[in-house]
Design an enzyme around this catalytic site. Structure first.
Site, PDB file in Angstrom:
ATOM      1  N   GLY A  26      44.390  21.085-141.472  1.00 37.86           N
ATOM      2  CA  GLY A  26      43.273  21.092-140.531  1.00 37.86           C
ATOM      3  C   GLY A  26      41.958  20.609-141.099  1.00 37.86           C
ATOM      4  O   GLY A  26      40.898  20.894-140.544  1.00 37.86           O
ATOM      5  N   SER A  27      42.005  19.840-142.184  1.00 41.44           N
ATOM      6  CA  SER A  27      40.736  19.387-142.765  1.00 41.44           C
ATOM      7  C   SER A  27      40.029  18.405-141.824  1.00 41.44           C
ATOM      8  O   SER A  27      38.795  18.348-141.800  1.00 41.44           O
ATOM      9  CB  SER A  27      40.955  18.775-144.143  1.00 41.44           C
ATOM     10  OG  SER A  27      41.688  17.577-144.061  1.00 41.44           O
ATOM     11  N   LYS A  79      58.977  15.287-131.882  1.00 39.10           N
ATOM     12  CA  LYS A  79      58.278  14.814-130.688  1.00 39.10           C
ATOM     13  C   LYS A  79      57.823  15.996-129.829  1.00 39.10           C
ATOM     14  O   LYS A  79      58.316  17.118-129.990  1.00 39.10           O
ATOM     15  CB  LYS A  79      59.164  13.873-129.875  1.00 39.10           C
ATOM     16  CG  LYS A  79      60.436  14.510-129.358  1.00 39.10           C
ATOM     17  CD  LYS A  79      61.289  13.484-128.616  1.00 39.10           C
ATOM     18  CE  LYS A  79      62.589  14.112-128.127  1.00 39.10           C
ATOM     19  NZ  LYS A  79      63.439  13.172-127.413  1.00 39.10           N
ATOM     20  N   MET A 106      52.137  16.241-136.432  1.00 40.06           N
ATOM     21  CA  MET A 106      53.278  15.493-136.966  1.00 40.06           C
ATOM     22  C   MET A 106      54.380  15.296-135.925  1.00 40.06           C
ATOM     23  O   MET A 106      55.566  15.477-136.215  1.00 40.06           O
ATOM     24  CB  MET A 106      53.822  16.195-138.215  1.00 40.06           C
ATOM     25  CG  MET A 106      52.784  16.333-139.323  1.00 40.06           C
ATOM     26  SD  MET A 106      52.046  14.751-139.802  1.00 40.06           S
ATOM     27  CE  MET A 106      53.423  14.041-140.690  1.00 40.06           C
ATOM     28  N   ARG A 107      53.983  14.981-134.717  1.00 36.36           N
ATOM     29  CA  ARG A 107      54.951  14.717-133.646  1.00 36.36           C
ATOM     30  C   ARG A 107      54.500  13.509-132.843  1.00 36.36           C
ATOM     31  O   ARG A 107      53.301  13.269-132.701  1.00 36.36           O
ATOM     32  CB  ARG A 107      55.047  15.906-132.677  1.00 36.36           C
ATOM     33  CG  ARG A 107      55.768  17.070-133.250  1.00 36.36           C
ATOM     34  CD  ARG A 107      55.715  18.275-132.332  1.00 36.36           C
ATOM     35  NE  ARG A 107      56.324  19.385-133.038  1.00 36.36           N
ATOM     36  CZ  ARG A 107      57.612  19.692-132.984  1.00 36.36           C
ATOM     37  NH1 ARG A 107      58.420  19.036-132.190  1.00 36.36           N
ATOM     38  NH2 ARG A 107      58.094  20.696-133.697  1.00 36.36           N
ATOM     39  N   ASN A 123      44.096   9.482-132.328  1.00 38.19           N
ATOM     40  CA  ASN A 123      44.877   9.881-133.503  1.00 38.19           C
ATOM     41  C   ASN A 123      44.207   9.341-134.751  1.00 38.19           C
ATOM     42  O   ASN A 123      43.535   8.317-134.722  1.00 38.19           O
ATOM     43  CB  ASN A 123      46.299   9.309-133.402  1.00 38.19           C
ATOM     44  CG  ASN A 123      47.170   9.725-134.574  1.00 38.19           C
ATOM     45  OD1 ASN A 123      47.183  10.895-134.962  1.00 38.19           O
ATOM     46  ND2 ASN A 123      47.894   8.779-135.153  1.00 38.19           N
ATOM     47  N   HIS A 125      45.221   8.102-138.631  1.00 33.11           N
ATOM     48  CA  HIS A 125      46.381   7.723-139.437  1.00 33.11           C
ATOM     49  C   HIS A 125      45.895   7.257-140.813  1.00 33.11           C
ATOM     50  O   HIS A 125      44.998   6.410-140.901  1.00 33.11           O
ATOM     51  CB  HIS A 125      47.159   6.598-138.746  1.00 33.11           C
ATOM     52  CG  HIS A 125      48.378   6.213-139.506  1.00 33.11           C
ATOM     53  ND1 HIS A 125      49.512   7.005-139.531  1.00 33.11           N
ATOM     54  CD2 HIS A 125      48.640   5.158-140.316  1.00 33.11           C
ATOM     55  CE1 HIS A 125      50.414   6.438-140.315  1.00 33.11           C
ATOM     56  NE2 HIS A 125      49.908   5.314-140.799  1.00 33.11           N
TER      57      HIS A 125
END
Ligand code: GRF
Length: 234
Positions: A26-27, A79, A106-107, A123, A125
């Site tokens: 959660g950073s 997912k 992570m889904r 998102n 990445h």
């Protein structure tokens, strides 16, 4: 991949009402909380959901008094679909969330969630997309022999790490880097990139033309090596 299609300008939002989905430390959520607390981002986090019951992101949310809960996504491991997806959408809507932030979630999210929050799912990445989508992208960059790595914040579409890019930041790959040291350097930039992308969204400075996110003048944008130190607790 969507190409050549104009999505249009995203209107300014008074105060971003955020729902955060996460799986881990959660950073990145912390960086958003910190930006809000410092008055650098006009937003509030209405709800944090984690698909891992003891994820640290839930502890962080509790410490900040942010409503949060575990979201059981069984039977799927990779997912968010079916009853869990329905529940997720309902929880986010009930909490008044208008923008969904995937902060280390992570889904793969599916079209139903995207349709519930059109062009409002972001998102982060840890790679310079379109290079190295998927998991452990910093290790992929290192193994490939890249001299530069980085982070991307993008709108989420139906693909994996494939939506229109809002912000990218670069870091050098150093001779003695390990996957851990490179990821740590990338995370420093993550903690700048997510608040920056949300600030642009809040200010109504983003418009999307096909794959291209245009940023209206009014501030700075960057794709440069940075040496600032993260203040976000690891
Ligand atoms: C980050 O590296 C992010 O880019 C990736 O997952 C990691 C989450 O870190 N998607 P945290 O949970 O925000 O600390």
């Amino acid at each position: 991949m969507r190409t050549g299609r104009i999505y249009g300008t995203l209107l300014p939002m008074q105060k971003l009402k955020l729902g955060v989905l996460g799986s881990g430390a959660g950073s990145n959520m912390q960086s958003i909380v910190d930006a809000i607390d410092k008055g650098e981002l006009d937003a509030e986090i209405r709800l944090v959901l984690a698909d891992v019951p003891d994820a640290k992101i839930l502890d962080r949310a509790r410490r900040h008094g942010i409503p949060c809960q575990y979201l059981d996504c069984a039977p799927w491991k990779t997912k968010l679909e079916g009853p869990a997806e329905d529940r997720c959408i309902q929880l986010l809507k009930d909490a008044g969330c208008e923008v969904v932030v995937l902060a280390g979630f992570m889904r793969i999210v599916k079209p139903k969630l995207l349709a519930a929050f059109p062009m409002r799912v972001l998102n982060i990445h840890p790679a310079l997309l379109p290079a190295f989508p998927g998991v452990h992208s910093w290790t992929q960059a290192l193994d490939y022999g890249c001299k530069v790595a980085g982070v991307t914040v993008h709108f989420v579409d139906a693909g994996t790490d494939s939506g229109p890019i809002i912000v990218q930041k670069c870091v050098p790959v150093l001779e003695d880097d390990t996957p851990e040291t490179l990821h740590a350097r990338i995370q420093v930039q993550e903690h700048l990139a997510f608040p920056e992308a949300l600030r642009l969204l809040a200010a109504g400075r983003l418009s999307v033309e096909g794959r291209r996110v245009r940023i209206a003048p009014g501030g700075t944008r960057s794709c440069a090596s940075e040496t600032v130190t993260s203040e976000v607790a690891p």
